[in-house]
Design a protein around this motif. Structure first.
Motif, PDB file in Angstrom:
ATOM      1  N   ALA A 141       0.869  -1.181   0.000  1.00 45.57           N
ATOM      2  CA  ALA A 141       0.000   0.000   0.000  1.00 45.57           C
ATOM      3  C   ALA A 141       0.898   1.221   0.000  1.00 45.57           C
ATOM      4  N   GLU A 142       0.653   2.140  -0.927  1.00 56.76           N
ATOM      5  CA  GLU A 142       1.533   3.295  -1.044  1.00 56.76           C
ATOM      6  C   GLU A 142       0.801   4.465  -1.687  1.00 56.76           C
ATOM      7  N   ILE A 143       1.381   5.644  -1.534  1.00 59.14           N
ATOM      8  CA  ILE A 143       0.846   6.849  -2.169  1.00 59.14           C
ATOM      9  C   ILE A 143       1.864   7.353  -3.185  1.00 59.14           C
ATOM     10  N   LEU A 144       1.416   7.551  -4.415  1.00 60.81           N
ATOM     11  CA  LEU A 144       2.234   8.130  -5.469  1.00 60.81           C
ATOM     12  C   LEU A 144       1.797   9.577  -5.659  1.00 60.81           C
ATOM     13  N   GLN A 145       2.745  10.423  -5.993  1.00 61.28           N
ATOM     14  CA  GLN A 145       2.442  11.851  -6.118  1.00 61.28           C
ATOM     15  C   GLN A 145       2.988  12.410  -7.426  1.00 61.28           C
ATOM     16  N   THR A 146       2.205  13.236  -8.093  1.00 60.61           N
ATOM     17  CA  THR A 146       2.666  13.918  -9.284  1.00 60.61           C
ATOM     18  C   THR A 146       2.161  15.355  -9.277  1.00 60.61           C
ATOM     19  N   GLU A 147       2.971  16.276  -9.757  1.00 62.68           N
ATOM     20  CA  GLU A 147       2.603  17.690  -9.835  1.00 62.68           C
ATOM     21  C   GLU A 147       2.478  18.086 -11.294  1.00 62.68           C
ATOM     22  N   HIS A 148       1.405  18.796 -11.599  1.00 62.74           N
ATOM     23  CA  HIS A 148       1.194  19.272 -12.964  1.00 62.74           C
ATOM     24  C   HIS A 148       0.571  20.664 -12.900  1.00 62.74           C
ATOM     25  N   GLY A 149       1.325  21.661 -13.364  1.00 63.19           N
ATOM     26  CA  GLY A 149       0.819  23.021 -13.314  1.00 63.19           C
ATOM     27  C   GLY A 149       0.599  23.471 -11.882  1.00 63.19           C
ATOM     28  N   ASN A 150      -0.615  23.918 -11.610  1.00 64.45           N
ATOM     29  CA  ASN A 150      -0.933  24.402 -10.260  1.00 64.45           C
ATOM     30  C   ASN A 150      -1.716  23.375  -9.447  1.00 64.45           C
ATOM     31  N   GLN A 151      -1.555  22.089  -9.784  1.00 64.24           N
ATOM     32  CA  GLN A 151      -2.274  21.040  -9.068  1.00 64.24           C
ATOM     33  C   GLN A 151      -1.333  19.904  -8.675  1.00 64.24           C
ATOM     34  N   ILE A 152      -1.698  19.241  -7.591  1.00 61.87           N
ATOM     35  CA  ILE A 152      -0.988  18.044  -7.138  1.00 61.87           C
ATOM     36  C   ILE A 152      -1.994  16.898  -7.113  1.00 61.87           C
ATOM     37  N   THR A 153      -1.620  15.772  -7.674  1.00 65.84           N
ATOM     38  CA  THR A 153      -2.475  14.589  -7.645  1.00 65.84           C
ATOM     39  C   THR A 153      -1.792  13.493  -6.837  1.00 65.84           C
ATOM     40  N   TYR A 154      -2.501  13.000  -5.830  1.00 60.95           N
ATOM     41  CA  TYR A 154      -2.030  11.868  -5.038  1.00 60.95           C
ATOM     42  C   TYR A 154      -2.785  10.621  -5.508  1.00 60.95           C
ATOM     43  N   VAL A 155      -2.057   9.546  -5.741  1.00 62.71           N
ATOM     44  CA  VAL A 155      -2.665   8.271  -6.122  1.00 62.71           C
ATOM     45  C   VAL A 155      -2.425   7.285  -4.988  1.00 62.71           C
ATOM     46  N   CYS A 156      -3.494   6.808  -4.386  1.00 62.01           N
ATOM     47  CA  CYS A 156      -3.412   5.810  -3.318  1.00 62.01           C
ATOM     48  C   CYS A 156      -3.575   4.436  -3.959  1.00 62.01           C
ATOM     49  N   LEU A 157      -2.537   3.645  -3.917  1.00 67.99           N
ATOM     50  CA  LEU A 157      -2.526   2.336  -4.574  1.00 67.99           C
ATOM     51  C   LEU A 157      -2.443   1.237  -3.517  1.00 67.99           C
ATOM     52  N   ILE A 158      -3.412   0.321  -3.533  1.00 71.99           N
ATOM     53  CA  ILE A 158      -3.466  -0.787  -2.580  1.00 71.99           C
ATOM     54  C   ILE A 158      -3.511  -2.067  -3.388  1.00 71.99           C
ATOM     55  N   GLU A 159      -2.567  -2.976  -3.143  1.00 71.75           N
ATOM     56  CA  GLU A 159      -2.376  -4.104  -4.050  1.00 71.75           C
ATOM     57  C   GLU A 159      -2.489  -5.465  -3.375  1.00 71.75           C
ATOM     58  N   LYS A 160      -3.034  -6.416  -4.161  1.00 71.82           N
ATOM     59  CA  LYS A 160      -3.020  -7.850  -3.868  1.00 71.82           C
ATOM     60  C   LYS A 160      -3.654  -8.191  -2.528  1.00 71.82           C
ATOM     61  N   PHE A 161      -4.982  -8.071  -2.481  1.00 74.48           N
ATOM     62  CA  PHE A 161      -5.738  -8.448  -1.287  1.00 74.48           C
ATOM     63  C   PHE A 161      -6.895  -9.348  -1.699  1.00 74.48           C
TER      64      PHE A 161
END
Length: 311
Positions: A141-161
């Motif tokens: 389980a992890e959080i990925l982060q990317t910045e684009h312009g004036n926004q930040i997107t967090y992706v919460c990824l939970i795997e193999k359950f």
């Protein structure tokens, strides 16, 4: 899946205000035999209800009532075996507990409690899986982060359950749920094994970069909380990797790593995973555009055909 609960809950609006949706627990139960207990809680209601109904919904079928509980009496519908079901009422907690004895694979379904108050109001649902396969917590389980312009997107990824039933939400540091600009995906089966993964996106303004958000998940085998910001009083066991997408040389992509849950991830690995999620979103959008084009082509063809018949 518990998606049907959202459809069934459309009947909960009455006279301009919403009735309380009963909260059911646990979210799911995986068991091979024996008895199971399903709880239905009216936590915010100012009053209990004398009559509570329980429904069973098998996959791709309409809900079917099992029984109703009224005045401390259980009345089981003819299609079900009366000796297998019992209901207990804990009035002080506004709690109703359904017990199903001697479960079999045929009992695999989602179960809903419900009450009548102007309209029928269904609970959140509990999925029962009768199987020899045991539940399993997410392996990552992890959080990925990317910045684009004036926004930040967090992706919460939970795997193999397993099973696939899971509840994911975003909260702020005040434990208040965040719903604005949140996209929740459905669980998908990424391998041949009975293991599922899920992701959820949160987009915030760039000025909120220093603010902490939490991705909270609830699964039959485990509950977890992933922060977007690391805190100094947390140990290494509770730190989760956060991906910052920036310009980097190939050597940096190889040597820069992130550690979380006992696993080491390099930047390149995480970027490939983010690209995979973006690909899924673009694929979904393309499919929607394709269906829209087909719809307008069909309308044009139907209109032309109708005019030809009139001529």
């Amino acid at each position: 899946m518990l998606l049907a609960a959202a459809l069934l809950a459309t009947a909960t609006w009455s006279y301009g205000f919403a009735q309380e949706v009963p909260v059911q627990s646990p979210l799911s139960i995986t068991k091979s035999k024996g008895s199971v207990r399903l709880e239905c809680h009216l936590e915010n209601s100012s009053e209990g209800f004398d009559t509570i109904h329980w429904y069973q919904q098998k996959e791709n079928k309409a809900p079917e009532r099992i029984l109703y509980f009224s005045g401390a009496k259980v009345v089981v519908d003819a299609a079900f075996q009366a000796n297998r079901y019992s209901v207990e009422k804990v009035f002080s907690r506004k709690l109703y507990i359904l017990t199903i004895n001697d479960v079999t694979p045929d009992d695999t379904a989602t179960y809903y409690c419900a009450y009548w108050h102007e309209h029928r109001v269904f609970g959140t649902g509990t999925k029962l899986i009768v199987s020899d396969k045991a539940n399993s917590a997410p392996t990552n389980a992890e959080i990925l982060q990317t910045e684009h312009g004036n926004q930040i997107t967090y992706v919460c990824l939970i795997e193999k359950f397993y099973p696939e039933v899971i509840r994911v939400k975003w909260t702020d540091d005040n434990k208040k749920e965040v719903t604005d600009k949140v996209v929740k995906g459905d669980a998908w089966k990424a391998t041949k094994e009975d293991e599922y993964s899920i992701s959820s996106w949160l987009t915030v303004p760039a000025e909120n970069k220093g603010k902490n958000y939490n991705c909270e998940y609830e699964h039959e085998a485990q509950q977890g909380l992933l922060p977007t910001q690391e805190k100094s009083n947390w140990g290494i066991e509770t730190l989760f990797p956060v991906l910052h997408v920036t310009e980097a040389t190939p050597q940096e992509c190889i040597t820069e790593t992130y550690r979380g849950n006992g696993t080491v991830y390099n930047r390149d690995h995480l970027m490939h995973r983010t690209a995979y999620l973006v690909y899924l979103i673009l694929l979904l959008k393309s499919s929607m555009y394709y269906l829209i084009v087909l719809f307008f082509i069909y309308r044009t063809w139907a209109s032309t055909r109708l005019q030809g018949k009139k001529a």
